[in-house]
Design an enzyme around this catalytic site. Structure first.
Site, mmCIF file in Angstrom:
data_model
loop_
_atom_site.group_PDB
_atom_site.id
_atom_site.type_symbol
_atom_site.label_atom_id
_atom_site.label_comp_id
_atom_site.label_asym_id
_atom_site.label_seq_id
_atom_site.Cartn_x
_atom_site.Cartn_y
_atom_site.Cartn_z
ATOM 1 C CE LYS A 268 37.806 28.383 36.176
ATOM 2 N NZ LYS A 268 38.631 27.629 35.202
ATOM 3 C CG ASP A 273 43.527 27.403 37.753
ATOM 4 O OD1 ASP A 273 43.924 26.592 38.627
ATOM 5 O OD2 ASP A 273 43.136 27.054 36.618
ATOM 6 C CE LYS A 280 46.244 26.858 35.294
ATOM 7 N NZ LYS A 280 45.920 26.036 34.115
ATOM 8 C CG ASP A 291 40.717 30.411 35.901
ATOM 9 O OD1 ASP A 291 40.176 30.402 34.783
ATOM 10 O OD2 ASP A 291 40.942 29.376 36.562
ATOM 11 C CG ASP A 350 45.356 23.207 35.934
ATOM 12 O OD1 ASP A 350 44.723 24.178 36.399
ATOM 13 O OD2 ASP A 350 46.194 23.304 35.024
ATOM 14 C CD GLU A 352 40.471 25.445 38.136
ATOM 15 O OE1 GLU A 352 41.198 24.580 37.586
ATOM 16 O OE2 GLU A 352 40.220 26.541 37.611
ATOM 17 N NE ARG A 354 36.998 20.329 33.538
ATOM 18 C CZ ARG A 354 37.596 19.899 32.438
ATOM 19 N NH1 ARG A 354 37.472 18.636 32.058
ATOM 20 N NH2 ARG A 354 38.312 20.716 31.707
HETATM 21 N N1 BES Z 1 41.708 28.136 33.956
HETATM 22 C C1 BES Z 1 42.202 27.058 33.205
HETATM 23 C C2 BES Z 1 41.940 27.201 31.708
HETATM 24 C C3 BES Z 1 42.630 28.334 30.996
HETATM 25 C C4 BES Z 1 43.849 28.150 30.389
HETATM 26 C C5 BES Z 1 42.006 29.568 30.860
HETATM 27 C C6 BES Z 1 44.427 29.188 29.709
HETATM 28 C C7 BES Z 1 42.587 30.596 30.190
HETATM 29 C C8 BES Z 1 43.797 30.414 29.593
HETATM 30 C C9 BES Z 1 41.529 25.760 33.646
HETATM 31 O O1 BES Z 1 41.211 25.682 34.983
HETATM 32 C C10 BES Z 1 42.483 24.649 33.365
HETATM 33 O O2 BES Z 1 43.525 24.620 33.951
HETATM 34 N N2 BES Z 1 42.102 23.754 32.472
HETATM 35 C C11 BES Z 1 42.911 22.644 32.126
HETATM 36 C C12 BES Z 1 42.013 21.448 32.006
HETATM 37 C C13 BES Z 1 42.728 20.124 31.875
HETATM 38 C C14 BES Z 1 43.529 19.820 33.116
HETATM 39 C C15 BES Z 1 41.703 19.054 31.611
HETATM 40 C C16 BES Z 1 43.592 22.948 30.796
HETATM 41 O O3 BES Z 1 42.999 23.618 29.945
HETATM 42 O O4 BES Z 1 44.739 22.548 30.640
HETATM 43 ZN ZN ZN Z 2 40.871 27.481 35.921
HETATM 44 MN MN MN Z 3 42.843 24.974 36.144
#
Ligand code: BES
Ligand code: ZN
Ligand code: MN
Length: 507
Positions: A268, A273, A280, A291, A350, A352, A354
């Site tokens: 990825k 992000d 966020k 990210d 968010d 994204e 996946r």
């Molecule tokens: N890049 C983030 C995950 C992340 C969070 C990585 C903190 C490193 C540190 C990912 O894209 C994300 O935002 N995931 C969401 C998923 C949710 C919306 C299902 C998350 O973890 O809140």
């Molecule tokens: Zn992300």
């Molecule tokens: Mn995200």
């Protein structure tokens, strides 16, 4: 920084500092430490007796030599208990020694090879671990400071052993360690660079350079080609950004059969992000420059694989884009169609990572027919809650591959932990509007991410590494630990390289 391996006597070596070691519980220094102690007229023995040097793992003690030795300083590194010594402890000790001397101002350092005297470890593997520890430990990211005051650097480290008969094995191991550490440090540099530098185009240029230098095939799928291929999930994420997205492909042919599938590594690379329309919170958002850590590890691992030349074909695939809100951005409620035809209801823009992995994995498994395929992604904040910063969560549909990844983690120190993927979890991503939805709420967030991705790998042997916690300080809370820095630390570059080597050795 130059790393050399030589045979010679550390007590006559001239420079700013030498590193020797001590096991916990040893009452008198032996080997190189003993020889140094003699020249210092028993200073180290006295400090051990007084309890000032204990040999505890991670400890360092620096003494000045007052011209009793040509080197200005001696650093005694604790190795912990002899019966508990591992390659990863060698890595830690090597880093601790040179970093302590660097912090004291040393530029030219010689070190013994920690663990070289132990029978149960091969000389090559020990030298490799020492070289890795030194180069990973001395890595820093200070290029944007304009004042030199805070920046201490080492010019040269010499790994020294008295026995010339060991030299060949030590050199071979150290060279391998250098290749792997340099690759890991490349991943670290890319991860920690800000997103105004590291764009998808920048990553593609880095990949192109690696391909040119190390003779890999390079290809890139741009927005137009992605459209033709039907990569609706990847393009949905990319549509809010003005930076051109791309999917970077590097191919290494080592099996003797050019064009035959082989191992696939997918990473990825969201270069920033923001969360998109599901924006966020501002606090900590700056960490989302990292990210793209999974993608960085794939590019870095491909570089090391090209240098180490294992007898296996390996393809690295890096979907790269920003995730930004704009008048063109994808929105909650939108329905996207991935390359394999599956439709996805967007619940959160968010979630994204996946989505870009979905199309990259269909391309890897169905178009290129790679197997096994291993992806790495900073996929979920929930992963940080589940395992913290010390282990990567591994989600795997193949027992043997999962066990191999676990074992590699114990050896490399990029520790893994196998996570569950029971079919019941799939309930959470059932959608009222499309085949699946991209978020299943808060419970088991990391498992849900893996269950989503599973829809895009078919029957291919596959593992998903959620590195959101283990890659380091993306949440600003990574922990400094010997050769592991608290920022983006290059995980799982070394895991990828070891996997390619292990699979090649199996055939
Ligand atoms: N890049 C983030 C995950 C992340 C969070 C990585 C903190 C490193 C540190 C990912 O894209 C994300 O935002 N995931 C969401 C998923 C949710 C919306 C299902 C998350 O973890 O809140
Ligand atoms: Zn992300
Ligand atoms: Mn995200």
């Amino acid at each position: 920084m130059e790393l050399k391996v030589q045979s010679g006597d550390i007590t006559t070596w001239k420079g700013d500092g030498i590193v020797v070691n001590l096991f916990e519980g040893a009452m008198s220094p032996d080997g190189a430490a003993g020889a140094v102690d003699k020249k210092l007229r028993g200073l180290l023995t006295r400090m051990i007796k007084q309890g000032e040097i204990k040999g505890k793992l991670g400890s360092t003690t620096i003494v000045h030599t007052f011209d009793k030795l040509p080197a200005e300083r001696v650093c005694v590194v604790g190795l912990g208990k002899q019966t508990e010594f591992t390659l990863d402890r060698a890595r830690h000790a090597a880093a601790n020694g040179v970093c302590a001397l660097r912090n004291a101002g040393a530029k030219k350092i010689a070190s013994v090879v920690h663990g070289a005297g132990l029978d149960h470890l091969t000389l090559e593997s020990v030298a490799q671990a020492n070289a890795e520890g030194i180069l990973l430990g001395l890595w820093q990211f200070r290029k944007y400071f304009t004042s030199n005051e805070e920046v201490k650097t080492v010019d040269q480290v010499v790994l020294l052993d008295r026995d010339p008969a060991k030299l060949k094995a030590l050199k071979e191991g150290a060279t391998r360690g250098e290749i792997i550490a340099n690759a890991t440090n490349l991943a670290r540099d890319l991860t920690n660079e800000p997103s105004n530098v590291v764009t998808p185009t920048y990553l593609a240029n880095v990949a192109r350079e690696i391909a040119k230098k190390y003779d890999l095939d390079f290809d890139v799928i741009d927005r137009d080609k992605a459209k033709k291929l039907g990569m609706g999930a990847f393009l949905g994420v990319a549509q809010g950004s003005d930076e051109p997205p791309c999917i970077i492909i590097l191919r290494y042919w080592g099996s003797g059969k050019k064009g035959a599938p082989g191992l696939g590594l997918v990473g990825k690379a969201i270069t920033f992000d923001s969360g998109g329309i599901s924006l966020k919170p501002a606090d900590g958002m700056q960490d989302m420059k990292g990210d793209m850590a999974g993608g960085a590890a794939v590019l870095a691992a491909m570089q090391a694989i090209a240098q180490l030349k294992p007898a296996i074909n390996v393809t690295g695939i890096v979907p790269a884009t920003e995730n930004l809100p704009s008048g063109k951005a994808f929105k909650p409620g939108d329905i996207l169609r991935a390359m394999n035809g599956k439709t996805i209801e967007i619940v959160s823009t968010d979630a994204e990572g996946r989505l870009i992995l979905a199309d990259a994995l269909v391309y890897a498994t169905q178009t290129l027919k790679l197997s096994p395929v291993v992806d790495a992604a900073t996929l979920t904040g929930a992963m940080v809650i589940a395992l913290g910063h010390h282990r990567t969560g591994v989600f795997c549909n193949d027992k043997e591959l999962g066990e191999l990844l676990f074992k590699i983690g114990e050896e490399t120190g990029e520790k893994n932990w196998l996570m569950p993927m029971d079919p019941e979890y799939a309930e959470q991503i059932k959608s009222d509007w499309a085949d699946i939805k991209n978020s299943g709420g808060r419970p088991a967030g990391s498992i849900i991410g893996a269950m989503f991705i599973k829809n895009f790998v078919g029957e291919t042997k596959w593992a998903h590494l959620d590195i959101a916690g283990s890659v380091g300080g993306l949440l600003g809370t990574g922990k400094e630990d010997g050769y592991k820095n608290k920022f983006g630390n290059g995980t799982p570059t070394r895991t990828f390289v070891h996997l390619a080597l292990a699979l090649a050795a199996k055939k």
